[in-house]
Design an enzyme around this catalytic site. Structure first.
Site, PDB file in Angstrom:
ATOM      1  N   PHE A   1     -18.503  16.301 -25.682  1.00  0.00           N
ATOM      2  CA  PHE A   1     -18.164  15.460 -26.837  1.00  0.00           C
ATOM      3  C   PHE A   1     -18.097  13.972 -26.498  1.00  0.00           C
ATOM      4  O   PHE A   1     -18.304  13.134 -27.356  1.00  0.00           O
ATOM      5  CB  PHE A   1     -16.829  15.918 -27.460  1.00  0.00           C
ATOM      6  CG  PHE A   1     -15.664  15.887 -26.506  1.00  0.00           C
ATOM      7  CD1 PHE A   1     -15.419  16.948 -25.659  1.00  0.00           C
ATOM      8  CD2 PHE A   1     -14.826  14.792 -26.458  1.00  0.00           C
ATOM      9  CE1 PHE A   1     -14.346  16.916 -24.776  1.00  0.00           C
ATOM     10  CE2 PHE A   1     -13.760  14.748 -25.586  1.00  0.00           C
ATOM     11  CZ  PHE A   1     -13.520  15.808 -24.739  1.00  0.00           C
TER      12      PHE A   1
ATOM     13  N   ASP B   1       2.412  21.174 -19.840  1.00  0.00           N
ATOM     14  CA  ASP B   1       1.632  19.962 -20.097  1.00  0.00           C
ATOM     15  C   ASP B   1       2.563  19.067 -20.907  1.00  0.00           C
ATOM     16  O   ASP B   1       2.742  19.250 -22.105  1.00  0.00           O
ATOM     17  CB  ASP B   1       0.345  20.287 -20.855  1.00  0.00           C
ATOM     18  CG  ASP B   1      -0.504  19.038 -21.095  1.00  0.00           C
ATOM     19  OD1 ASP B   1       0.067  17.925 -21.036  1.00  0.00           O
ATOM     20  OD2 ASP B   1      -1.713  19.169 -21.340  1.00  0.00           O
TER      21      ASP B   1
ATOM     22  N   TYR C   1       0.834  -1.205   0.000  1.00  0.00           N
ATOM     23  CA  TYR C   1       0.000   0.000   0.000  1.00  0.00           C
ATOM     24  C   TYR C   1       0.867   1.253   0.000  1.00  0.00           C
ATOM     25  O   TYR C   1       0.579   2.214  -0.693  1.00  0.00           O
ATOM     26  CB  TYR C   1      -0.939   0.008   1.214  1.00  0.00           C
ATOM     27  CG  TYR C   1      -1.983   1.097   1.114  1.00  0.00           C
ATOM     28  CD1 TYR C   1      -3.181   0.862   0.435  1.00  0.00           C
ATOM     29  CD2 TYR C   1      -1.773   2.368   1.655  1.00  0.00           C
ATOM     30  CE1 TYR C   1      -4.136   1.859   0.300  1.00  0.00           C
ATOM     31  CE2 TYR C   1      -2.712   3.372   1.527  1.00  0.00           C
ATOM     32  CZ  TYR C   1      -3.902   3.112   0.852  1.00  0.00           C
ATOM     33  OH  TYR C   1      -4.827   4.105   0.721  1.00  0.00           O
TER      34      TYR C   1
ATOM     35  N   ARG D   1     -12.666  17.202 -33.477  1.00  0.00           N
ATOM     36  CA  ARG D   1     -11.995  18.221 -32.675  1.00  0.00           C
ATOM     37  C   ARG D   1     -12.399  19.568 -33.275  1.00  0.00           C
ATOM     38  O   ARG D   1     -11.717  20.125 -34.120  1.00  0.00           O
ATOM     39  CB  ARG D   1     -10.466  18.039 -32.717  1.00  0.00           C
ATOM     40  CG  ARG D   1      -9.968  17.045 -31.663  1.00  0.00           C
ATOM     41  CD  ARG D   1     -10.245  17.549 -30.270  1.00  0.00           C
ATOM     42  NE  ARG D   1      -9.767  16.666 -29.206  1.00  0.00           N
ATOM     43  CZ  ARG D   1     -10.516  16.252 -28.177  1.00  0.00           C
ATOM     44  NH1 ARG D   1     -11.786  16.551 -28.104  1.00  0.00           N
ATOM     45  NH2 ARG D   1     -10.002  15.536 -27.211  1.00  0.00           N
TER      46      ARG D   1
ATOM     47  N   PHE E   1      -6.845  22.769 -23.714  1.00  0.00           N
ATOM     48  CA  PHE E   1      -7.123  21.346 -23.858  1.00  0.00           C
ATOM     49  C   PHE E   1      -8.360  21.062 -23.012  1.00  0.00           C
ATOM     50  O   PHE E   1      -8.542  21.654 -21.945  1.00  0.00           O
ATOM     51  CB  PHE E   1      -5.941  20.454 -23.433  1.00  0.00           C
ATOM     52  CG  PHE E   1      -6.258  19.000 -23.658  1.00  0.00           C
ATOM     53  CD1 PHE E   1      -6.270  18.489 -24.948  1.00  0.00           C
ATOM     54  CD2 PHE E   1      -6.625  18.183 -22.614  1.00  0.00           C
ATOM     55  CE1 PHE E   1      -6.632  17.166 -25.172  1.00  0.00           C
ATOM     56  CE2 PHE E   1      -6.981  16.855 -22.838  1.00  0.00           C
ATOM     57  CZ  PHE E   1      -6.977  16.342 -24.118  1.00  0.00           C
ATOM     58  N   THR E   2      -9.185  20.127 -23.501  1.00  0.00           N
ATOM     59  CA  THR E   2     -10.517  19.909 -22.895  1.00  0.00           C
ATOM     60  C   THR E   2     -10.477  19.731 -21.374  1.00  0.00           C
ATOM     61  O   THR E   2     -11.062  20.532 -20.637  1.00  0.00           O
ATOM     62  CB  THR E   2     -11.179  18.686 -23.547  1.00  0.00           C
ATOM     63  OG1 THR E   2     -10.256  17.595 -23.488  1.00  0.00           O
ATOM     64  CG2 THR E   2     -11.514  18.965 -25.008  1.00  0.00           C
TER      65      THR E   2
ATOM     66  N   LYS F   1       0.117   8.727 -23.251  1.00  0.00           N
ATOM     67  CA  LYS F   1       0.549   9.171 -24.573  1.00  0.00           C
ATOM     68  C   LYS F   1       2.031   8.810 -24.737  1.00  0.00           C
ATOM     69  O   LYS F   1       2.353   7.667 -25.003  1.00  0.00           O
ATOM     70  CB  LYS F   1       0.342  10.683 -24.720  1.00  0.00           C
ATOM     71  CG  LYS F   1      -1.090  11.276 -24.744  1.00  0.00           C
ATOM     72  CD  LYS F   1      -2.202  10.583 -24.148  1.00  0.00           C
ATOM     73  CE  LYS F   1      -3.543  11.277 -24.095  1.00  0.00           C
ATOM     74  NZ  LYS F   1      -3.672  12.566 -23.511  1.00  0.00           N
TER      75      LYS F   1
HETATM   76  C1  LIG Z   1      -4.707  13.416 -22.916  1.00  0.00           C
HETATM   77  C2  LIG Z   1      -4.275  14.760 -22.553  1.00  0.00           C
HETATM   78  C3  LIG Z   1      -4.461  15.254 -21.267  1.00  0.00           C
HETATM   79  C4  LIG Z   1      -5.227  14.513 -20.190  1.00  0.00           C
HETATM   80  O1  LIG Z   1      -4.649  13.298 -19.876  1.00  0.00           O
HETATM   81  P1  LIG Z   1      -5.520  11.993 -19.523  1.00  0.00           P
HETATM   82  O2  LIG Z   1      -4.493  10.957 -19.233  1.00  0.00           O
HETATM   83  O3  LIG Z   1      -6.363  11.675 -20.712  1.00  0.00           O
HETATM   84  O4  LIG Z   1      -6.349  12.319 -18.339  1.00  0.00           O
HETATM   85  C5  LIG Z   1      -3.958  16.521 -20.985  1.00  0.00           C
HETATM   86  N1  LIG Z   1      -3.337  17.265 -21.925  1.00  0.00           N
HETATM   87  C6  LIG Z   1      -3.158  16.818 -23.173  1.00  0.00           C
HETATM   88  C7  LIG Z   1      -2.458  17.674 -24.177  1.00  0.00           C
HETATM   89  C8  LIG Z   1      -3.635  15.559 -23.544  1.00  0.00           C
HETATM   90  O5  LIG Z   1      -3.475  15.129 -24.800  1.00  0.00           O
END
Ligand SMILES: *Cc1c(COP(=O)(O)O)cnc(C)c1O
Length: 439
Positions: A431, A197, A54, A364, A106-107, A240
């Protein structure tokens, strides 16, 4: 593979939203590069070494070491994915009424900033909003826009600037080291933090190596370090660049800020040494980080994206130029120029591509942009795009050939594609779950 009749039925069941299709009904899945990567043999071996204690798992320390080595942030807070880090960061840095600039929104990032009480301001260069501009660093911040905002609202109302590398919604476009350096200098002079980011910062580093004067002989790993050195902190989606299926982190330099973040991660994610991840997932991410900066890997990864993009360019399909790092973006407003923006041409184009061949892509454009929280009106961003996102280490060039042929077929028959209207519109991040019918 499915028949055309199958796909008509599946698309209606999904309300013309590719997010609502079942994966087994999809032939080639280019919805996203998020968590869709194939892990390597070494990563799978790492999964077998999960230390599921843990607290204080060995895998946490391996991840901390990997982030320090390749990204250079001394304080690591693991999270289940990128948005977990965004939530915590927004909560510890934003006070209601604050303003947060960024190189395009970004969303999930903007949604967390707005939920914490901030107003987001887009300070990316104008070229980013022009799909035909060939600017080599369309992710650059427009310093004049940034400075004008700070003068208008006062530096004390701007806790930080979010700098995305690369910029997903501009088409996977990179920011230059020189521009980030200028942003960091200005920010530091005004007491504003720089938050990177870092989701696709490795891909950004590759573009810097290819395009920025004087950087050709520098390794991607070294460039990544230089990018991160200019930031006070970073949010990361390991799904990513880091070649895993789940995982993320928040990296910081200031130990006091990190302590605050650890207080919140326990509430929202899990204890500060696992942050919602199994030990094995942290191990796979630690190994994936090391693999992601290998020169051969990153060249072939972006090379595959550009292989698809070049095929479409050669066929005269309007795509965002220059080609980005993780995806090829179709200019839906140009392709379906018979549809008004109110009928969501990008959503309609993504649906038409699925109908044609079972290839899944993502809207998008205006649907992703949502409504203005103050006026309640639809936001119509300059870019109305369909994203063909390539998962890492999953598909072959032959798959890319099929995708290119399908897109070209849809473009040839574009006059028959009809517009869409909402039948169900969720309030937040609409979306993901919205449903539509043909107008
Ligand atoms: C995917 C993404 C996020 C958010 O990450 P998640 O792992 O999907 O929560 C933030 N910023 C960018 C540019 C992204 O492509």
């Amino acid at each position: 593979m499915t028949t055309h009749a199958d796909r008509v039925a599946y698309l209606h069941e999904a309300g013309f939203n590719t997010f609502l299709l079942r994966s087994e009904d999809v032939y080639i899945d280019l919805l996203t590069d998020s968590g869709t990567n194939a892990m390597s043999d070494r990563q799978w071996a790492g999964m077998m070494m999960g230390d599921e204690a843990y607290a204080g798992s060995r895998n946490f320390y391996a991840l901390e070491e990997a982030v320090r080595t390749y990204y250079g942030f001394p304080e690591l807070i693991p999270t289940h994915q990128g948005r977990g880090a965004e939530n915590i960061l927004s909560k510890i840095l934003i006070k209601p009424g604050d303003h947060v600039p960024g190189n395009m929104y970004f969303t999930t990032t903007r949604a967390h900033q707005e939920l914490a009480g901030a107003t987001f301001h887009d300070v990316i260069i104008d070229d980013a909003h022009d799909p035909a501009s060939n600017h080599p660093f369309k992710g650059d911040v427009d310093l004049a826009k940034f400075e004008a905002l700070v003068r208008e609202v006062g530096a004390d109302r701007v806790p930080y600037i979010t700098v995305s590398a690369t910029v997903n919604l501009a088409g996977g476009q990179p920011i230059s080291l020189a521009n980030l350096r200028a942003v960091a200098e200005y920010s530091r002079a005004h007491g504003i933090k720089v938050i990177l980011d870092a989701t696709r910062a490795v891909e950004n580093a590759w573009f810097i190596q290819q395009r920025e004067p004087g950087m050709a002989g520098v390794t991607v790993a070294e460039i990544l370090k230089q990018l991160c050195a200019l930031a006070d902190g970073a949010t990361m989606s390991g799904k990513k660049d880091s070649l895993v299926n789940i995982g993320g982190w928040l990296g910081l330099r200031d130990p006091r800020l990190a302590e605050k973040a650890r207080g919140l991660v326990v509430l929202y994610e899990g204890l500060h040494t696992y942050g919602g991840l199994a030990g094995r997932d942290m191990e796979a991410m630690a190994i994936g980080i090391g693999e992601s900066v290998q020169e051969d890997y990153i060249r072939s990864r972006i090379g595959q994206v550009h292989y698809l993009g070049q095929k479409l360019i050669d066929a005269g399909v309007p795509v965002v130029r220059p080609l980005g790092g993780h995806a090829v973006f179709l200019d839906a407003a140009a392709i379906l120029d018979h549809l008004p923006r109110e009928e969501f041409p990008a959503q309609a184009l993504a649906a038409a591509l699925y109908l044609e061949s079972g290839v899944r892509s993502m809207e998008r454009g205006a649907v992703s942009a949502g409504r203005d929280p103050e006026t309640g009106e639809n936001r119509y961003p300059a870019l109305e795009l369909v994203r063909l996102t390539i998962p890492r280490r999953v598909y072959t060039q032959a798959h890319m050939d099929v995708v290119a042929e399908s897109v070209i077929e849809v473009v040839e028959q574009r006059a028959g594609v009809r517009g869409l209207r909402f039948t169900y519109e969720p309030e937040l991040l609409r979306f993901f779950q919205a449903r539509f019918e043909e107008t």
